[in-house]
Design an enzyme around this catalytic site. Structure first.
Site, PDB file in Angstrom:
ATOM      1  N   GLU A  22      17.127   0.554  -7.844  1.00  0.00           N
ATOM      2  CA  GLU A  22      16.752   1.470  -8.471  1.00  0.00           C
ATOM      3  C   GLU A  22      15.933   2.698  -8.279  1.00  0.00           C
ATOM      4  OE1 GLU A  22      17.282  -1.812  -9.342  1.00  0.00           O
ATOM      5  OE2 GLU A  22      19.092  -2.317 -10.140  1.00  0.00           O
ATOM      6  N   PRO A  23      14.967   2.555  -7.682  1.00  0.00           N
ATOM      7  CA  PRO A  23      14.081   3.488  -7.477  1.00  0.00           C
ATOM      8  C   PRO A  23      14.799   4.595  -6.595  1.00  0.00           C
ATOM      9  CG  PRO A  23      12.922   1.041  -6.277  1.00  0.00           C
ATOM     10  CD  PRO A  23      14.560   1.042  -7.029  1.00  0.00           C
TER      11      PRO A  23
END
Length: 158
Positions: A101-102
């Site tokens: 996700e980052p």
């Protein structure tokens, strides 16, 4: 960032990412995750417009009903590297860090680069009214608003 100020169309020319995923379990997979997450984030911030019908139901609910990024949207120069030699200090599996996700959030840089490019059309210090997703239509509207606001300033200066 390249912006056509007559149509609102734009192109991301180059992206450089250095991502810290701790000790990478599989660098090839991690690089793919960073690249894919970034491009997905670009789509989210520039193309995935939410549209509701008259009954309040979301009509853009799947990739078949809204624009998603394609291979043609990937920057021509897309440089992604992983930080090496810095394992996670936390006791995680093999000292790795999140890599899914980052990278999605790294695409905020595309939205801000686009906003800066649009701002360059206006007078110094102009702040374009540009919301996400920054579709070409919204970019063109923001450019036209900046031009309209700058026109009286130019006329007064003559």
């Amino acid at each position: 960032m390249l912006v056509d100020t007559l149509t609102g169309e734009y192109r991301v020319l180059r992206v450089d990412i250095l991502h810290d995923c701790g000790y990478s379990l599989n660098p090839a997979i991690d690089l793919g995750q960073v690249e894919g997450g970034f491009v997905q984030g670009m789509g989210w911030l520039t193309a995935e417009e939410l549209v509701w019908d008259a009954g309040g139901r979301l009509s853009t609910h799947a990739p078949s009903t809204y624009k998603i990024p394609t291979a043609g949207d990937v920057p021509a120069e897309f440089r992604v590297r992983l930080v090496e030699g810095h394992p996670n200090r936390a006791a995680t599996i093999y000292r790795s860090k999140a890599v899914g996700e980052p990278p999605l959030m790294l695409a905020i840089s595309v939205f801000h680069a686009l906003r800066d490019a649009v701002a360059s059309v206006g007078s110094r210090g102009a702040r374009p009214a540009l919301d996400a997703p920054a579709t070409p239509e919204r970019v063109l509207r923001a450019i036209e608003q900046l031009r309209s606001a700058a026109a009286p300033v130019r006329e007064a200066a003559q």
